[in-house]
Design a protein around this motif. Structure first.
Motif, PDB file in Angstrom:
ATOM      1  N   GLN A   1     -78.478 -51.155  72.427  1.00 58.19           N
ATOM      2  CA  GLN A   1     -79.379 -50.281  73.627  1.00 58.19           C
ATOM      3  C   GLN A   1     -79.869 -51.140  74.754  1.00 58.19           C
ATOM      4  O   GLN A   1     -80.099 -52.311  75.291  1.00 58.19           O
ATOM      5  CB  GLN A   1     -80.825 -49.493  73.212  1.00 58.19           C
ATOM      6  CG  GLN A   1     -81.612 -48.971  73.640  1.00 58.19           C
ATOM      7  CD  GLN A   1     -80.564 -47.732  74.347  1.00 58.19           C
ATOM      8  OE1 GLN A   1     -80.343 -47.050  73.372  1.00 58.19           O
ATOM      9  NE2 GLN A   1     -80.043 -47.363  75.799  1.00 58.19           N
TER      10      GLN A   1
ATOM     11  N   TRP B   1     -88.581 -49.644  71.329  1.00 63.06           N
ATOM     12  CA  TRP B   1     -87.325 -49.391  70.815  1.00 63.06           C
ATOM     13  C   TRP B   1     -86.789 -49.197  69.625  1.00 63.06           C
ATOM     14  O   TRP B   1     -86.448 -49.372  68.336  1.00 63.06           O
ATOM     15  CB  TRP B   1     -85.986 -49.276  71.744  1.00 63.06           C
ATOM     16  CG  TRP B   1     -84.880 -49.056  71.115  1.00 63.06           C
ATOM     17  CD1 TRP B   1     -83.778 -48.223  70.983  1.00 63.06           C
ATOM     18  CD2 TRP B   1     -83.306 -50.627  70.838  1.00 63.06           C
ATOM     19  NE1 TRP B   1     -82.459 -47.848  71.219  1.00 63.06           N
ATOM     20  CE2 TRP B   1     -82.553 -49.916  70.417  1.00 63.06           C
ATOM     21  CE3 TRP B   1     -84.189 -51.524  70.508  1.00 63.06           C
ATOM     22  CZ2 TRP B   1     -81.290 -50.523  69.940  1.00 63.06           C
ATOM     23  CZ3 TRP B   1     -82.850 -52.772  70.144  1.00 63.06           C
ATOM     24  CH2 TRP B   1     -81.775 -51.812  69.525  1.00 63.06           C
TER      25      TRP B   1
ATOM     26  N   ALA C   1     -73.844 -50.476  71.653  1.00 63.30           N
ATOM     27  CA  ALA C   1     -74.319 -49.108  71.689  1.00 63.30           C
ATOM     28  C   ALA C   1     -73.577 -47.980  71.076  1.00 63.30           C
ATOM     29  O   ALA C   1     -74.692 -46.554  70.553  1.00 63.30           O
ATOM     30  CB  ALA C   1     -73.939 -48.634  73.046  1.00 63.30           C
ATOM     31  N   ASN C   2     -71.891 -47.648  71.063  1.00 62.43           N
ATOM     32  CA  ASN C   2     -71.691 -46.379  70.483  1.00 62.43           C
ATOM     33  C   ASN C   2     -71.992 -46.292  68.406  1.00 62.43           C
ATOM     34  O   ASN C   2     -72.210 -45.180  68.151  1.00 62.43           O
ATOM     35  CB  ASN C   2     -70.243 -46.648  70.294  1.00 62.43           C
ATOM     36  CG  ASN C   2     -70.374 -46.485  71.969  1.00 62.43           C
ATOM     37  OD1 ASN C   2     -70.490 -45.928  72.500  1.00 62.43           O
ATOM     38  ND2 ASN C   2     -69.166 -47.001  72.490  1.00 62.43           N
TER      39      ASN C   2
ATOM     40  N   VAL D   1     -81.051 -46.105  78.971  1.00 64.28           N
ATOM     41  CA  VAL D   1     -79.579 -45.346  79.917  1.00 64.28           C
ATOM     42  C   VAL D   1     -78.596 -45.391  78.467  1.00 64.28           C
ATOM     43  O   VAL D   1     -78.470 -46.173  77.871  1.00 64.28           O
ATOM     44  CB  VAL D   1     -79.533 -46.111  80.829  1.00 64.28           C
ATOM     45  CG1 VAL D   1     -80.667 -45.924  81.774  1.00 64.28           C
ATOM     46  CG2 VAL D   1     -79.530 -47.555  80.845  1.00 64.28           C
ATOM     47  N   GLU D   2     -77.703 -44.885  78.818  1.00 58.10           N
ATOM     48  CA  GLU D   2     -76.570 -44.764  78.592  1.00 58.10           C
ATOM     49  C   GLU D   2     -75.358 -45.579  78.915  1.00 58.10           C
ATOM     50  O   GLU D   2     -75.452 -46.159  79.408  1.00 58.10           O
ATOM     51  CB  GLU D   2     -76.016 -43.260  78.411  1.00 58.10           C
ATOM     52  CG  GLU D   2     -76.350 -42.264  77.474  1.00 58.10           C
ATOM     53  CD  GLU D   2     -75.167 -41.445  77.313  1.00 58.10           C
ATOM     54  OE1 GLU D   2     -74.175 -41.100  78.153  1.00 58.10           O
ATOM     55  OE2 GLU D   2     -75.902 -39.915  77.446  1.00 58.10           O
ATOM     56  N   ALA D   3     -74.954 -46.492  77.720  1.00 57.13           N
ATOM     57  CA  ALA D   3     -73.818 -47.339  78.500  1.00 57.13           C
ATOM     58  C   ALA D   3     -72.516 -47.068  78.984  1.00 57.13           C
ATOM     59  O   ALA D   3     -71.165 -47.196  77.912  1.00 57.13           O
ATOM     60  CB  ALA D   3     -73.484 -48.652  77.561  1.00 57.13           C
ATOM     61  N   THR D   4     -72.291 -46.117  79.801  1.00 56.88           N
ATOM     62  CA  THR D   4     -71.271 -45.720  80.877  1.00 56.88           C
ATOM     63  C   THR D   4     -70.555 -47.164  81.356  1.00 56.88           C
ATOM     64  O   THR D   4     -71.096 -47.896  81.464  1.00 56.88           O
ATOM     65  CB  THR D   4     -72.342 -45.143  81.398  1.00 56.88           C
ATOM     66  OG1 THR D   4     -72.560 -44.859  81.947  1.00 56.88           O
ATOM     67  CG2 THR D   4     -72.421 -43.116  80.587  1.00 56.88           C
TER      68      THR D   4
ATOM     69  N   ASN E   1     -72.627 -47.824  84.604  1.00 52.67           N
ATOM     70  CA  ASN E   1     -74.379 -48.285  83.606  1.00 52.67           C
ATOM     71  C   ASN E   1     -73.557 -49.874  83.879  1.00 52.67           C
ATOM     72  O   ASN E   1     -74.466 -50.502  84.491  1.00 52.67           O
ATOM     73  CB  ASN E   1     -75.152 -47.338  83.271  1.00 52.67           C
ATOM     74  CG  ASN E   1     -76.088 -46.283  83.407  1.00 52.67           C
ATOM     75  OD1 ASN E   1     -76.569 -46.264  85.053  1.00 52.67           O
ATOM     76  ND2 ASN E   1     -76.310 -45.686  82.418  1.00 52.67           N
ATOM     77  N   CYS E   2     -72.725 -50.261  83.180  1.00 54.56           N
ATOM     78  CA  CYS E   2     -72.586 -50.917  82.535  1.00 54.56           C
ATOM     79  C   CYS E   2     -72.145 -51.955  84.179  1.00 54.56           C
ATOM     80  O   CYS E   2     -72.133 -53.197  84.174  1.00 54.56           O
ATOM     81  CB  CYS E   2     -71.359 -51.087  81.430  1.00 54.56           C
ATOM     82  SG  CYS E   2     -71.559 -50.433  79.570  1.00 54.56           S
TER      83      CYS E   2
ATOM     84  N   TRP F   1     -71.426 -54.520  74.844  1.00 51.20           N
ATOM     85  CA  TRP F   1     -71.899 -53.866  74.884  1.00 51.20           C
ATOM     86  C   TRP F   1     -71.896 -52.302  74.609  1.00 51.20           C
ATOM     87  O   TRP F   1     -72.705 -51.624  74.178  1.00 51.20           O
ATOM     88  CB  TRP F   1     -72.896 -53.378  76.537  1.00 51.20           C
ATOM     89  CG  TRP F   1     -73.432 -54.593  77.517  1.00 51.20           C
ATOM     90  CD1 TRP F   1     -73.749 -55.433  76.251  1.00 51.20           C
ATOM     91  CD2 TRP F   1     -72.648 -54.558  78.635  1.00 51.20           C
ATOM     92  NE1 TRP F   1     -74.528 -56.503  77.526  1.00 51.20           N
ATOM     93  CE2 TRP F   1     -73.606 -56.104  78.808  1.00 51.20           C
ATOM     94  CE3 TRP F   1     -72.536 -54.720  80.026  1.00 51.20           C
ATOM     95  CZ2 TRP F   1     -73.493 -57.142  79.719  1.00 51.20           C
ATOM     96  CZ3 TRP F   1     -72.292 -55.251  81.152  1.00 51.20           C
ATOM     97  CH2 TRP F   1     -73.195 -56.548  80.794  1.00 51.20           C
ATOM     98  N   GLN F   2     -70.386 -51.638  75.037  1.00 50.21           N
ATOM     99  CA  GLN F   2     -70.385 -50.596  74.572  1.00 50.21           C
ATOM    100  C   GLN F   2     -70.399 -50.349  73.535  1.00 50.21           C
ATOM    101  O   GLN F   2     -70.310 -48.931  72.766  1.00 50.21           O
ATOM    102  CB  GLN F   2     -69.081 -49.524  75.130  1.00 50.21           C
ATOM    103  CG  GLN F   2     -69.128 -49.404  76.676  1.00 50.21           C
ATOM    104  CD  GLN F   2     -68.227 -48.766  77.562  1.00 50.21           C
ATOM    105  OE1 GLN F   2     -67.681 -49.615  76.925  1.00 50.21           O
ATOM    106  NE2 GLN F   2     -69.094 -48.509  78.559  1.00 50.21           N
TER     107      GLN F   2
END
Length: 344
Positions: free
Chosen positions: A213, A263, A207-208, A169-172, A175-176, A203-204
């Motif tokens: 992930q 992954w 992820a960025n 999932v995205e680290a929005t 979600n974080c 985390w972001q």
């Protein structure tokens, strides 16, 4: 030894993966930059045949401490001994009194004896994977699955059969926040965790740039477990993980870890570090604080890899002795009392 140039910093992780140990995620550029939030100054050190990341922090009355998380990149005592004189001289030049290091040298009676002969002082490990479980993910996925023990394969297949959905999932921000609340529930009464803002930025950040992930497993559209994984070069790592205490379906965390392996392999990793276990001589000790962790991770590999742990390189003897006898314990205790997190 010298500090790295701007050009070298642009490819710092690539330089790390050229180290004799193949590089270590905890030595990476992103983590060092992120640690500035905790008051550390990243120092990137280049030797003739090695790249070293140090975190620097001043200690009142003593000077500067350098901490080399899971570094330097020397897999044997011979490698380490070859760089210690230069590292010590460079550290002294920069006002450092002690260099704390955690080389990933396999723990044997011989390696421990040789480290003592180098004048290194044993200290308490900071990172959790001084004993850990490694999974060989170089074969194809079918072969990796077949190499798991029966308990692990059964847990993964049962979770799939019972409808668990495990996905990246995205680290929005949302979600974080979900993941952080899972961590809070998992940590309660067991260990401390850093603030939401600190971890969200961590985390972001990863992820960025594509080297981290976030994964969730769902049961009936409810998140029941989460994992944040990292990768660098041919290595990947299970960095953070959490789950609800009352687990509605068996195997959700096993299936989630399998998704991490998929992954990691797809992104070039050959070895996956499950990041922490009981030491190899404590795997049957049910009273060990990591016993439950070992039981879960042993589903993927029962063999524990033990490293030598942490050592202090004495640069300025008087200041180092003060640090080792009373200073470090006092600083860590006061910092934890004030900020509810570890000084490191």
């Amino acid at each position: 030894m010298r500090f790295a140039t701007d050009e070298e910093l642009q490819n710092w992780d690539d330089l790390l993966t050229s180290n004799p140990d193949g590089g270590n995620i905890f030595q990476g550029y992103e983590l060092a930059e992120h640690k500035q939030l905790g008051g550390w100054t990243p120092r990137y050190i280049k030797g003739e045949s090695i790249a070293i990341t140090a975190w620097e922090k001043p200690v009142f009355g003593l000077g500067k401490l350098w901490y080399l998380p899971k570094g330097p990149g020397t897999p044997t005592v011979t490698h380490l001994a070859g760089i210690l004189p230069e590292l010590k001289a460079f550290a002294r030049e920069k006002g450092v009194f002690t260099v704390k290091m955690e080389p990933e040298i396999l723990k044997t009676d011989e390696s421990v004896e040789k480290l003592a002969e180098q004048g290194l002082i044993k200290s308490s490990p900071i990172q959790p994977n001084f004993s850990t479980i490694l999974v060989d993910i170089s074969p194809d996925l079918e072969t990796i699955m077949a190499s798991l023990n029966q308990k692990g394969r059964h847990a993964i297949k049962r979770a799939e059969r019972d409808g668990v959905k495990a996905v990246a999932v995205e680290a929005t921000d949302e979600n974080c926040r979900i993941f952080y609340e899972l961590l809070v529930g998992t940590a309660e009464g067991r260990f401390t965790i850093r603030s939401y803002d600190y971890l969200k930025k961590f985390w972001q950040r990863y992820a960025n740039n594509g080297t981290g992930q976030l994964f969730f497993s769902y049961v009936d559209d409810q998140v029941v477990s989460g994992v944040f994984a990292l990768r660098m070069g041919t290595k990947s790592m299970y960095k953070d993980g959490a789950s609800v205490r009352e687990r509605p379906v068996y195997g959700a965390s096993h299936l989630l870890q399998w998704r991490v392996i998929e992954w990691a392999k797809a992104n070039g990793a050959l070895v996956h570090d499950l990041c922490g276990s009981t030491p190899s001589d404590q795997t049957k000790n049910e009273q060990h604080p990591f016993y439950g962790i070992y039981r879960f991770k042993s589903s993927f590999n029962k063999e524990v890899t033990d490293y030598v742990g942490a050592y202090d390189l004495v640069v300025r003897p008087l200041q180092s002795r003060i640090w080792q006898t009373v200073g470090e314990r006092a600083v860590r205790r006061l910092h934890r009392r004030k900020y509810h997190e570890d000084w490191y």
